[in-house]
Motif scaffolding. Sequence first.
Motif, short mmCIF file in Angstrom:
data_model
loop_
_atom_site.label_atom_id
_atom_site.label_comp_id
_atom_site.label_asym_id
_atom_site.label_seq_id
_atom_site.Cartn_x
_atom_site.Cartn_y
_atom_site.Cartn_z
N ILE A 1 0.85 -1.19 0.00
CA ILE A 1 0.00 0.00 0.00
C ILE A 1 0.88 1.24 0.00
O ILE A 1 1.74 1.40 0.88
N SER A 2 0.69 2.10 -0.97
CA SER A 2 1.40 3.38 -0.98
C SER A 2 0.45 4.48 -0.54
O SER A 2 -0.74 4.47 -0.89
N ILE A 3 0.97 5.41 0.25
CA ILE A 3 0.19 6.58 0.65
C ILE A 3 0.56 7.71 -0.29
O ILE A 3 1.63 8.30 -0.19
N ALA A 4 -0.33 7.99 -1.22
CA ALA A 4 -0.11 9.07 -2.18
C ALA A 4 -0.80 10.32 -1.64
O ALA A 4 -0.59 10.70 -0.49
N SER A 5 -1.64 10.94 -2.44
CA SER A 5 -2.30 12.18 -2.04
C SER A 5 -3.27 12.57 -3.15
O SER A 5 -3.10 12.15 -4.30
N LEU A 6 -4.28 13.37 -2.80
CA LEU A 6 -5.09 13.96 -3.86
C LEU A 6 -4.25 14.85 -4.76
O LEU A 6 -4.64 15.16 -5.89
N THR B 1 2.26 2.78 -8.49
CA THR B 1 1.54 1.75 -7.74
C THR B 1 0.52 1.02 -8.60
O THR B 1 0.33 -0.19 -8.48
N GLN B 2 -0.14 1.76 -9.51
CA GLN B 2 -1.11 1.12 -10.38
C GLN B 2 -0.43 0.15 -11.35
O GLN B 2 -0.94 -0.95 -11.62
N ALA B 3 0.73 0.54 -11.88
CA ALA B 3 1.47 -0.37 -12.76
C ALA B 3 2.00 -1.57 -11.98
O ALA B 3 1.97 -2.71 -12.46
N ALA B 4 2.49 -1.33 -10.75
CA ALA B 4 2.96 -2.43 -9.91
C ALA B 4 1.83 -3.40 -9.61
O ALA B 4 2.04 -4.63 -9.56
N THR C 1 -2.37 -1.33 -3.59
CA THR C 1 -3.36 -0.24 -3.53
C THR C 1 -2.63 1.06 -3.24
O THR C 1 -1.68 1.09 -2.46
N THR C 2 -3.09 2.14 -3.85
CA THR C 2 -2.63 3.46 -3.46
C THR C 2 -3.78 4.22 -2.83
O THR C 2 -4.91 4.22 -3.35
N ILE C 3 -3.52 4.82 -1.67
CA ILE C 3 -4.52 5.63 -0.97
C ILE C 3 -4.16 7.09 -1.17
O ILE C 3 -3.01 7.49 -0.97
#
Length: 234
Positions: free
Chosen positions: A135-140, A163-166, A178-180
């Motif tokens: 899980i990666s913590i991204a951002s808006l 993260t989506q490609a992974a 998942t990226t949040i």
Amino acid sequence: MQQIKDKVAYITGGSKGIGFGIAQVLIDHGLKVAISGRKLADLQQAKEKLGSDNVFVIQSDVSNFDDEVNAVKEIVATFGKIDVVIANAGVGKFAPVDEMSLDDWNAMIGTNLTGVFHTLKATVDQLKENKGYYISIASLAGTNFFPKGAGYNASKFGVVGFTQAAMLDLRSHDVKCTTIMPGSVTSHFAEHTPSEADAWKIQPSDIGEMIVNLLQMNANVLPSKIEVRPTKTS
């Protein structure tokens, strides 16, 4: 519902803010948790606050791949495995693009984006072996650009794409990704000091509960990208 008690989670940037809040929630749900950060004193203070025997702290700068490799070795030596990886470490430096320094640009790309890759690269064998969750913590800010945000936007747009490609690369190995993408969160980010004025924001524990929900979902279900906002504005 997937059982999560006694799983082992590794959280980068876990001494404060979102990472610390996630650690608290995961410990409350019976997970063993390793947290990393650049400052050992902050990590030791966080361990005391968490007050659990199921916490391991390790000093690591995610922009340094060797640090992450060493962190993984120490976590596995301590807890025996890694099931869940939460790439949370991040920095923010905000300035118009024509005024942004090279140091600030490199700090954001090195920590926010390259660091996310380093953490996955160092843990991917464990994730494959244990059919784990990354899980990666991204951002808006990974989908919404704004003035003075060129460096931060670039890093977080990159985290979302990475993260989506992974996710597509690793799902055949039974590894979920998942990226949040949170909006305003009460945290120490960008040298902010949390106060009662932040009560309207998302709380770090809210992100932790979201992660628990992800981990408990049926193995056939994968919310690969999640945008989350406060219900109201200030």
